[in-house]
Design an enzyme around this catalytic site. Structure first.
Site, PDB file in Angstrom:
ATOM      1  N   ASN A  11       0.866  -1.177   0.000  1.00  0.00           N
ATOM      2  CA  ASN A  11       0.000   0.000   0.000  1.00  0.00           C
ATOM      3  C   ASN A  11       0.909   1.235   0.000  1.00  0.00           C
ATOM      4  OD1 ASN A  11      -1.751   2.084   0.603  1.00  0.00           O
ATOM      5  ND2 ASN A  11      -2.253   1.346   2.666  1.00  0.00           N
ATOM      6  N   TRP A  12       0.958   1.904  -1.134  1.00  0.00           N
ATOM      7  CA  TRP A  12       1.867   3.056  -1.237  1.00  0.00           C
ATOM      8  C   TRP A  12       1.307   4.303  -0.558  1.00  0.00           C
ATOM      9  CZ3 TRP A  12       4.901   3.469  -6.536  1.00  0.00           C
ATOM     10  CH2 TRP A  12       5.804   2.396  -6.621  1.00  0.00           C
ATOM     11  N   LYS A  13       0.038   4.260  -0.151  1.00  0.00           N
ATOM     12  CA  LYS A  13      -0.583   5.431   0.486  1.00  0.00           C
ATOM     13  C   LYS A  13      -0.390   6.667  -0.410  1.00  0.00           C
ATOM     14  CE  LYS A  13      -0.026   3.104   4.858  1.00  0.00           C
ATOM     15  NZ  LYS A  13       0.149   3.164   6.289  1.00  0.00           N
ATOM     16  N   HIS A  95      -9.259   1.130   5.045  1.00  0.00           N
ATOM     17  CA  HIS A  95      -7.988   1.306   5.760  1.00  0.00           C
ATOM     18  C   HIS A  95      -8.213   2.233   6.955  1.00  0.00           C
ATOM     19  CE1 HIS A  95      -3.896   2.444   6.750  1.00  0.00           C
ATOM     20  NE2 HIS A  95      -3.509   1.366   6.099  1.00  0.00           N
ATOM     21  N   GLU A  97      -6.565   4.578   8.112  1.00  0.00           N
ATOM     22  CA  GLU A  97      -6.323   6.005   7.840  1.00  0.00           C
ATOM     23  C   GLU A  97      -7.553   6.644   7.200  1.00  0.00           C
ATOM     24  OE1 GLU A  97      -2.608   5.426   5.778  1.00  0.00           O
ATOM     25  OE2 GLU A  97      -1.700   4.841   7.693  1.00  0.00           O
ATOM     26  N   GLU A 165      -5.030  -5.047  10.735  1.00  0.00           N
ATOM     27  CA  GLU A 165      -3.973  -4.056  10.940  1.00  0.00           C
ATOM     28  C   GLU A 165      -4.215  -3.308  12.246  1.00  0.00           C
ATOM     29  OE1 GLU A 165      -2.056  -2.850   6.970  1.00  0.00           O
ATOM     30  OE2 GLU A 165      -3.833  -1.623   7.224  1.00  0.00           O
ATOM     31  N   GLY A 171       3.056   1.918  10.729  1.00  0.00           N
ATOM     32  CA  GLY A 171       4.059   2.973  10.564  1.00  0.00           C
ATOM     33  C   GLY A 171       4.825   3.308  11.833  1.00  0.00           C
ATOM     34  N   SER A 210       3.853  -2.454  10.190  1.00  0.00           N
ATOM     35  CA  SER A 210       5.306  -2.530  10.340  1.00  0.00           C
ATOM     36  C   SER A 210       5.897  -3.869   9.902  1.00  0.00           C
ATOM     37  CB  SER A 210       5.714  -2.195  11.783  1.00  0.00           C
ATOM     38  OG  SER A 210       5.327  -0.865  12.095  1.00  0.00           O
ATOM     39  N   GLY A 231       2.957  -1.207   4.190  1.00  0.00           N
ATOM     40  CA  GLY A 231       3.023   0.198   3.802  1.00  0.00           C
ATOM     41  C   GLY A 231       4.451   0.589   3.442  1.00  0.00           C
ATOM     42  N   GLY A 232       5.166   1.154   4.424  1.00  0.00           N
ATOM     43  CA  GLY A 232       6.499   1.709   4.187  1.00  0.00           C
ATOM     44  C   GLY A 232       7.439   0.785   3.425  1.00  0.00           C
TER      45      GLY A 232
HETATM   46  P1  PGA Z   1       3.229   0.062   7.515  1.00  0.00           P
HETATM   47  O1  PGA Z   1       1.724   0.307   6.999  1.00  0.00           O
HETATM   48  O2  PGA Z   1       3.703  -1.230   6.885  1.00  0.00           O
HETATM   49  O3  PGA Z   1       3.998   1.246   7.044  1.00  0.00           O
HETATM   50  O4  PGA Z   1       3.156  -0.054   9.005  1.00  0.00           O
HETATM   51  C1  PGA Z   1       0.820  -0.755   6.891  1.00  0.00           C
HETATM   52  C2  PGA Z   1      -0.499  -0.265   6.339  1.00  0.00           C
HETATM   53  O5  PGA Z   1      -0.996   0.784   6.767  1.00  0.00           O
HETATM   54  O6  PGA Z   1      -1.090  -0.919   5.453  1.00  0.00           O
END
Ligand code: PGA
Length: 250
Positions: A11-13, A95, A97, A165, A171, A210, A231-232
């Site tokens: 997920n590149w956000k 998600h 967020e 999640e 993150g 993470s 994500g990251g």
């Molecule tokens: P992260 O994000 O791997 O950077 O913790 C995961 C996500 O929000 O899908």
């Protein structure tokens, strides 16, 4: 018994650019070298079509959200048919967020998931508790309630994937312990089987929060962990390829 193929989804956000799509090349090579697993990258809407042209046949490209309606007066929104026309075959909905920043409710997520499943997209529905909810020991109830509210009945036939999640792990570099992940994934599996019967046993449950190259193997060894939403560590081939390899080895 049905074998659930591992899925490594990135997920590149709100990150990425045309230049950064160079990373897709290395990621799709790793996906090609790991035919036993599914690999997806979900870049921002503006990069979907360009990402698809670089993805080849082994890397799925997905969106990070969709609108429940196919078209209409919804300024700033993007529909499932639009996502499909861009060549994407997957979508993330709900998600944390978006649940927080865009105030999406379980009902909103359910409507989006229904639209995506009806159009045949691989649909990743996210759930997960906050730090406060875990501290007060209510995480299992919270996630059960999210599942009940966010999953459409169509899940029985469509290509549904759940991503667990925990918000406090996203993150932050904090990862849920294998024991906590095992407990939650078993509870989610129980909910899915109760709701969808045998089909619930075939739905993949990803862990997210993470996930990195150095913790992926341990997470993938946990029962009912069918992959990861990353994500990251999905932003570069360097970081994401070890996660794909861990999924292939699991
Ligand atoms: P992260 O994000 O791997 O950077 O913790 C995961 C996500 O929000 O899908």
């Amino acid at each position: 018994m049905h074998v659930r193929r591992k899925l490594a989804a990135g997920n590149w956000k709100m990150n990425g650019s045309i230049a950064q799509l160079a990373e897709i090349v290395g990621i799709q090579e790793a996906a090609k070298a790991a035919p036993g697993v599914n690999v997806a990258i979900c870049p921002p809407f503006t990069l979907l079509a360009a990402a698809v042209t670089r993805a080849g046949g082994h890397l799925l490209i997905g969106a990070q959200d969709c609108h429940p309606r196919p078209s209409g007066a919804h300024t700033g929104c993007v529909s499932v048919p639009m996502i499909k026309e861009a060549g994407a075959r997957a979508v993330i909905v709900g998600h944390s967020e978006r649940r927080t920043d865009q105030h999406e409710s379980d009902a909103d997520v359910r409507a989006k998931a229904a639209a995506a499943l009806a159009e045949g997209l691989l649909t990743i529905v996210c759930v997960g508790e906050s730090a406060d909810q875990r501290d007060t020991g209510t995480q299992l109830e919270v996630v059960a309630r999210q599942l009940q509210g966010s999953l459409p009945d169509l899940a029985r036939d469509g290509e549904l994937v759940i991503a667990y999640e925990p918000i406090w792990a996203i993150g932050t570099g904090k990862v849920a312990t294998p024991a906590d992940v095992a407990q939650m994934h078993a509870a989610i599996r129980g909910e899915l089987v109760q709701r969808f019967g045998d089909a619930g046993g075939r739905i993949r449950i990803l862990y997210g929060g993470s996930v990195k190259g150095d913790n992926a193997a341990e997470l993938f060894a946990v029962p009912d962990v069918d992959g990861a939403l990353v994500g990251g560590a999905s932003l570069t081939a360097d970081k994401f390829v070890p996660i794909i390899k861990a999924a292939a080895a699991a």
